[in-house]
Design a protein around this motif. Structure first.
Motif, PDB file in Angstrom:
ATOM      1  N   GLY A  61       0.835  -1.195   0.000  1.00 26.80           N
ATOM      2  CA  GLY A  61       0.000   0.000   0.000  1.00 26.80           C
ATOM      3  C   GLY A  61       0.869   1.244   0.000  1.00 26.80           C
ATOM      4  O   GLY A  61       2.082   1.172   0.154  1.00 26.80           O
ATOM      5  N   ILE A  62       0.240   2.403  -0.155  1.00 32.31           N
ATOM      6  CA  ILE A  62       0.966   3.667  -0.266  1.00 32.31           C
ATOM      7  C   ILE A  62       0.781   4.501   0.995  1.00 32.31           C
ATOM      8  O   ILE A  62      -0.346   4.732   1.427  1.00 32.31           O
ATOM      9  CB  ILE A  62       0.497   4.456  -1.500  1.00 32.31           C
ATOM     10  CG1 ILE A  62       0.794   3.656  -2.768  1.00 32.31           C
ATOM     11  CG2 ILE A  62       1.146   5.833  -1.570  1.00 32.31           C
ATOM     12  CD1 ILE A  62       2.255   3.292  -2.961  1.00 32.31           C
ATOM     13  N   ARG A  63       1.889   4.922   1.592  1.00 30.25           N
ATOM     14  CA  ARG A  63       1.858   5.787   2.775  1.00 30.25           C
ATOM     15  C   ARG A  63       1.695   7.249   2.366  1.00 30.25           C
ATOM     16  O   ARG A  63       0.863   7.967   2.894  1.00 30.25           O
ATOM     17  CB  ARG A  63       3.132   5.640   3.598  1.00 30.25           C
ATOM     18  CG  ARG A  63       3.123   6.565   4.827  1.00 30.25           C
ATOM     19  CD  ARG A  63       4.409   6.568   5.620  1.00 30.25           C
ATOM     20  NE  ARG A  63       4.898   5.238   5.884  1.00 30.25           N
ATOM     21  CZ  ARG A  63       6.185   4.944   6.030  1.00 30.25           C
ATOM     22  NH1 ARG A  63       7.109   5.886   5.955  1.00 30.25           N
ATOM     23  NH2 ARG A  63       6.567   3.714   6.274  1.00 30.25           N
ATOM     24  N   GLU A  64       2.548   7.705   1.413  1.00 30.65           N
ATOM     25  CA  GLU A  64       2.463   9.093   0.968  1.00 30.65           C
ATOM     26  C   GLU A  64       3.192   9.264  -0.354  1.00 30.65           C
ATOM     27  O   GLU A  64       4.034   8.450  -0.728  1.00 30.65           O
ATOM     28  CB  GLU A  64       3.052  10.057   1.999  1.00 30.65           C
ATOM     29  CG  GLU A  64       4.551   9.928   2.159  1.00 30.65           C
ATOM     30  CD  GLU A  64       5.134  10.871   3.198  1.00 30.65           C
ATOM     31  OE1 GLU A  64       4.405  11.287   4.115  1.00 30.65           O
ATOM     32  OE2 GLU A  64       6.326  11.193   3.074  1.00 30.65           O
ATOM     33  N   THR A  65       2.835  10.354  -1.030  1.00 32.47           N
ATOM     34  CA  THR A  65       3.510  10.744  -2.260  1.00 32.47           C
ATOM     35  C   THR A  65       3.780  12.240  -2.168  1.00 32.47           C
ATOM     36  O   THR A  65       2.876  13.018  -1.877  1.00 32.47           O
ATOM     37  CB  THR A  65       2.642  10.422  -3.491  1.00 32.47           C
ATOM     38  OG1 THR A  65       2.394   9.018  -3.513  1.00 32.47           O
ATOM     39  CG2 THR A  65       3.334  10.827  -4.782  1.00 32.47           C
ATOM     40  N   ARG A  66       5.026  12.612  -2.380  1.00 31.89           N
ATOM     41  CA  ARG A  66       5.421  14.024  -2.299  1.00 31.89           C
ATOM     42  C   ARG A  66       5.758  14.523  -3.697  1.00 31.89           C
ATOM     43  O   ARG A  66       6.343  13.796  -4.500  1.00 31.89           O
ATOM     44  CB  ARG A  66       6.592  14.197  -1.353  1.00 31.89           C
ATOM     45  CG  ARG A  66       6.182  13.867   0.084  1.00 31.89           C
ATOM     46  CD  ARG A  66       7.287  14.154   1.074  1.00 31.89           C
ATOM     47  NE  ARG A  66       6.861  13.892   2.428  1.00 31.89           N
ATOM     48  CZ  ARG A  66       6.408  14.826   3.262  1.00 31.89           C
ATOM     49  NH1 ARG A  66       6.325  16.078   2.879  1.00 31.89           N
ATOM     50  NH2 ARG A  66       6.045  14.508   4.490  1.00 31.89           N
ATOM     51  N   VAL A  67       5.392  15.781  -3.947  1.00 32.75           N
ATOM     52  CA  VAL A  67       5.494  16.333  -5.297  1.00 32.75           C
ATOM     53  C   VAL A  67       6.036  17.753  -5.237  1.00 32.75           C
ATOM     54  O   VAL A  67       5.669  18.528  -4.349  1.00 32.75           O
ATOM     55  CB  VAL A  67       4.093  16.362  -5.957  1.00 32.75           C
ATOM     56  CG1 VAL A  67       4.154  16.981  -7.337  1.00 32.75           C
ATOM     57  CG2 VAL A  67       3.486  14.970  -6.011  1.00 32.75           C
ATOM     58  N   ILE A  68       6.902  18.087  -6.204  1.00 34.58           N
ATOM     59  CA  ILE A  68       7.340  19.473  -6.373  1.00 34.58           C
ATOM     60  C   ILE A  68       7.501  19.741  -7.868  1.00 34.58           C
ATOM     61  O   ILE A  68       7.958  18.882  -8.624  1.00 34.58           O
ATOM     62  CB  ILE A  68       8.652  19.784  -5.611  1.00 34.58           C
ATOM     63  CG1 ILE A  68       8.918  21.282  -5.617  1.00 34.58           C
ATOM     64  CG2 ILE A  68       9.813  18.999  -6.162  1.00 34.58           C
ATOM     65  CD1 ILE A  68      10.006  21.723  -4.663  1.00 34.58           C
ATOM     66  N   GLU A  82      15.899  15.649  -0.390  1.00 32.21           N
ATOM     67  CA  GLU A  82      15.208  16.934  -0.315  1.00 32.21           C
ATOM     68  C   GLU A  82      13.695  16.781  -0.482  1.00 32.21           C
ATOM     69  O   GLU A  82      12.918  17.577   0.046  1.00 32.21           O
ATOM     70  CB  GLU A  82      15.745  17.887  -1.385  1.00 32.21           C
ATOM     71  CG  GLU A  82      17.167  18.315  -1.126  1.00 32.21           C
ATOM     72  CD  GLU A  82      17.793  19.027  -2.310  1.00 32.21           C
ATOM     73  OE1 GLU A  82      18.719  19.830  -2.068  1.00 32.21           O
ATOM     74  OE2 GLU A  82      17.385  18.783  -3.475  1.00 32.21           O
ATOM     75  N   MET A  83      13.276  15.765  -1.196  1.00 33.93           N
ATOM     76  CA  MET A  83      11.848  15.554  -1.461  1.00 33.93           C
ATOM     77  C   MET A  83      11.057  15.264  -0.183  1.00 33.93           C
ATOM     78  O   MET A  83       9.853  15.458  -0.148  1.00 33.93           O
ATOM     79  CB  MET A  83      11.646  14.406  -2.453  1.00 33.93           C
ATOM     80  CG  MET A  83      12.089  14.723  -3.859  1.00 33.93           C
ATOM     81  SD  MET A  83      11.125  16.026  -4.642  1.00 33.93           S
ATOM     82  CE  MET A  83       9.535  15.243  -4.762  1.00 33.93           C
ATOM     83  N   ARG A  84      11.718  14.853   0.854  1.00 35.27           N
ATOM     84  CA  ARG A  84      11.026  14.546   2.113  1.00 35.27           C
ATOM     85  C   ARG A  84      10.439  15.805   2.772  1.00 35.27           C
ATOM     86  O   ARG A  84       9.666  15.713   3.706  1.00 35.27           O
ATOM     87  CB  ARG A  84      11.958  13.831   3.069  1.00 35.27           C
ATOM     88  CG  ARG A  84      12.444  12.502   2.520  1.00 35.27           C
ATOM     89  CD  ARG A  84      13.383  11.776   3.446  1.00 35.27           C
ATOM     90  NE  ARG A  84      14.061  10.686   2.782  1.00 35.27           N
ATOM     91  CZ  ARG A  84      13.523   9.526   2.467  1.00 35.27           C
ATOM     92  NH1 ARG A  84      12.276   9.287   2.756  1.00 35.27           N
ATOM     93  NH2 ARG A  84      14.228   8.590   1.865  1.00 35.27           N
ATOM     94  N   TYR A  85      10.818  16.985   2.271  1.00 32.58           N
ATOM     95  CA  TYR A  85      10.390  18.243   2.875  1.00 32.58           C
ATOM     96  C   TYR A  85       9.444  19.056   1.992  1.00 32.58           C
ATOM     97  O   TYR A  85       9.155  20.201   2.301  1.00 32.58           O
ATOM     98  CB  TYR A  85      11.626  19.087   3.226  1.00 32.58           C
ATOM     99  CG  TYR A  85      12.571  18.335   4.109  1.00 32.58           C
ATOM    100  CD1 TYR A  85      12.287  18.142   5.456  1.00 32.58           C
ATOM    101  CD2 TYR A  85      13.725  17.765   3.592  1.00 32.58           C
ATOM    102  CE1 TYR A  85      13.144  17.423   6.273  1.00 32.58           C
ATOM    103  CE2 TYR A  85      14.587  17.041   4.402  1.00 32.58           C
ATOM    104  CZ  TYR A  85      14.294  16.881   5.733  1.00 32.58           C
ATOM    105  OH  TYR A  85      15.144  16.158   6.531  1.00 32.58           O
ATOM    106  N   VAL A  86       8.978  18.465   0.898  1.00 32.91           N
ATOM    107  CA  VAL A  86       8.068  19.195   0.006  1.00 32.91           C
ATOM    108  C   VAL A  86       6.628  18.753   0.251  1.00 32.91           C
ATOM    109  O   VAL A  86       6.357  17.859   1.054  1.00 32.91           O
ATOM    110  CB  VAL A  86       8.470  19.018  -1.483  1.00 32.91           C
ATOM    111  CG1 VAL A  86       9.902  19.498  -1.706  1.00 32.91           C
ATOM    112  CG2 VAL A  86       8.288  17.586  -1.946  1.00 32.91           C
ATOM    113  N   ASP A  87       5.702  19.369  -0.471  1.00 36.39           N
ATOM    114  CA  ASP A  87       4.273  19.107  -0.278  1.00 36.39           C
ATOM    115  C   ASP A  87       3.881  17.667  -0.583  1.00 36.39           C
ATOM    116  O   ASP A  87       4.441  17.037  -1.480  1.00 36.39           O
ATOM    117  CB  ASP A  87       3.443  20.025  -1.185  1.00 36.39           C
ATOM    118  CG  ASP A  87       3.537  21.477  -0.797  1.00 36.39           C
ATOM    119  OD1 ASP A  87       3.816  21.770   0.384  1.00 36.39           O
ATOM    120  OD2 ASP A  87       3.318  22.331  -1.681  1.00 36.39           O
TER     121      ASP A  87
END
Length: 146
Positions: A61-68, A82-87
């Motif tokens: 399953g999916i916990r989260e997806t971050r996008v910039i 760095e992606m761990r700190y974006v929306d």
């Protein structure tokens, strides 16, 4: 303990350790499919949007997806760390393994005036419930025009 019991026990423990490693190393990483990005410029009457949508899957399953999103003409080139700190995208489960993830950013007329024209990239970091990750430095592209 006799040598006859000790040697087979050590062999059995070694086989378990190797088997456990083999099982752990065959972990499935999340997949990101059907991704698309779009920029809609604001009008006189309403704000515009920058959006990215994708189907994200993993066996846990999916916990989260971050996008910039970032302009290709810039010096930006986000790394996985760095992606761990974006929306975060808004992810909704479509099955036990798959989520439909959507990221939408409102763009005002003032925001649009400050955006670099031309090609933009979207970077994505998908994280599964078991902790596996997939980083796509250029998951999609779109154009910003005035």
């Amino acid at each position: 303990m006799s040598k006859r019991v000790l040697v087979p026990s050590v062999i059995a423990l070694g086989a378990l350790a190797v088997g456990g490693y083999a099982m752990a190393s065959t972990a499935v990483r999340p997949t990101v499919e059907n991704g698309s990005a779009r920029y809609l410029a604001p009008s006189q009457l309403k704000a515009g949007t920058l959006s990215y949508t994708a189907d994200v899957s993993d066996d846990s399953g999916i916990r989260e997806t971050r996008v910039i999103a970032w302009p290709a003409s810039s010096a930006l080139d986000p790394t996985e760390s760095e992606m761990r700190y974006v929306d975060k995208a808004d992810c909704r489960s479509t099955s036990d393994r798959t989520s439909r993830c959507a990221y939408t950013l409102k763009v005002t007329r003032q925001d649009a005036a400050d955006l670099a024209e031309g090609t933009w990239h979207v970077s994505v970091l998908a994280t599964a419930k078991d902790g596996d990750t997939t980083f796509l430095p250029r998951a999609a592209t779109f154009d910003v025009t005035r």
